[in-house]
Scaffold this motif. Sequence first.
Motif, short mmCIF file in Angstrom:
data_model
loop_
_atom_site.label_atom_id
_atom_site.label_comp_id
_atom_site.label_asym_id
_atom_site.label_seq_id
_atom_site.Cartn_x
_atom_site.Cartn_y
_atom_site.Cartn_z
N ARG A 45 83.05 38.07 16.93
CA ARG A 45 84.12 38.90 17.49
C ARG A 45 85.49 38.20 17.38
O ARG A 45 86.12 37.88 18.39
CB ARG A 45 83.83 39.19 18.96
CG ARG A 45 82.58 40.00 19.20
CD ARG A 45 82.46 40.32 20.69
NE ARG A 45 81.25 40.98 21.04
CZ ARG A 45 81.02 42.28 20.95
NH1 ARG A 45 81.95 43.09 20.49
NH2 ARG A 45 79.86 42.80 21.32
N LEU A 52 77.78 45.06 17.60
CA LEU A 52 76.72 44.28 18.22
C LEU A 52 75.95 45.10 19.24
O LEU A 52 74.73 45.00 19.32
CB LEU A 52 77.29 43.02 18.87
CG LEU A 52 77.95 42.03 17.91
CD1 LEU A 52 78.58 40.88 18.67
CD2 LEU A 52 76.95 41.52 16.89
N LYS A 92 72.48 29.80 23.48
CA LYS A 92 71.60 30.78 24.11
C LYS A 92 70.20 30.58 23.54
O LYS A 92 70.04 30.23 22.38
CB LYS A 92 72.06 32.20 23.84
CG LYS A 92 73.41 32.52 24.48
CD LYS A 92 73.77 33.97 24.31
CE LYS A 92 75.17 34.24 24.78
NZ LYS A 92 75.30 34.46 26.18
N THR A 117 82.01 34.06 27.90
CA THR A 117 81.44 33.77 26.60
C THR A 117 81.76 34.96 25.70
O THR A 117 82.00 36.07 26.17
CB THR A 117 79.91 33.57 26.66
OG1 THR A 117 79.29 34.77 27.12
CG2 THR A 117 79.54 32.41 27.57
N THR A 118 81.79 34.68 24.42
CA THR A 118 82.05 35.74 23.46
C THR A 118 81.29 35.41 22.18
O THR A 118 81.16 34.25 21.81
CB THR A 118 83.57 35.89 23.18
OG1 THR A 118 83.77 36.95 22.26
CG2 THR A 118 84.19 34.62 22.66
N ASP A 119 80.78 36.41 21.55
CA ASP A 119 80.02 36.23 20.34
C ASP A 119 80.93 35.71 19.23
O ASP A 119 82.08 36.14 19.11
CB ASP A 119 79.38 37.57 19.93
CG ASP A 119 78.28 37.40 18.92
OD1 ASP A 119 78.61 37.14 17.73
OD2 ASP A 119 77.11 37.52 19.30
N LYS A 120 80.40 34.81 18.42
CA LYS A 120 81.18 34.27 17.30
C LYS A 120 81.62 35.35 16.32
O LYS A 120 82.59 35.18 15.61
CB LYS A 120 80.36 33.22 16.55
CG LYS A 120 80.19 31.94 17.32
CD LYS A 120 79.41 30.93 16.49
CE LYS A 120 79.28 29.62 17.24
NZ LYS A 120 78.55 28.62 16.44
#
Length: 150
Positions: free
Chosen positions: A127, A26, A147, A122-125
């Motif tokens: 990951r 990413l 977001k 928060t964490t990206d889907k």
Amino acid sequence: MTSIAFRQAQPADLPAIIALLANDVLGQQREDPSSPPKYVDAFEAILADPNQLLVVATADDEVIGTLQLTFIPGLARLGAWRGQIEAVRIAETHRSSGDGQQMFEWAIAQCRARGCNLVQLTTDKARPDAHRFYERLGFTGSHIGYKLML
């Protein structure tokens, strides 16, 4: 597990921090390791804000990790402060070594010391490995985040 130290990031750390941010699937899409002026402006704003803490983890004086802590005051939850952990990265050579866990334990301790009632991130889907890591540390996926890119 390596013996690592933590300290507030200094201007000389900026190239290493940007390289860490760019060193994943990413990050390769959204970061520019050539250090454009926007990074310097953001770094200076973070340093000037007492509720922001940009941290580097070092091993033998080499930057091997970074994260940003934001301390957020709020009225909800009886006026609770929140600790927000973001932009967590660790060098490839230190992944799966326990160093990431040390980084989080240190960050959570900083949140406690500042009087925070909870710690969030928060964490990206995209990951799933990170999701498993956070759950192993006791975080729960209790909310959905949204977001809006501007």
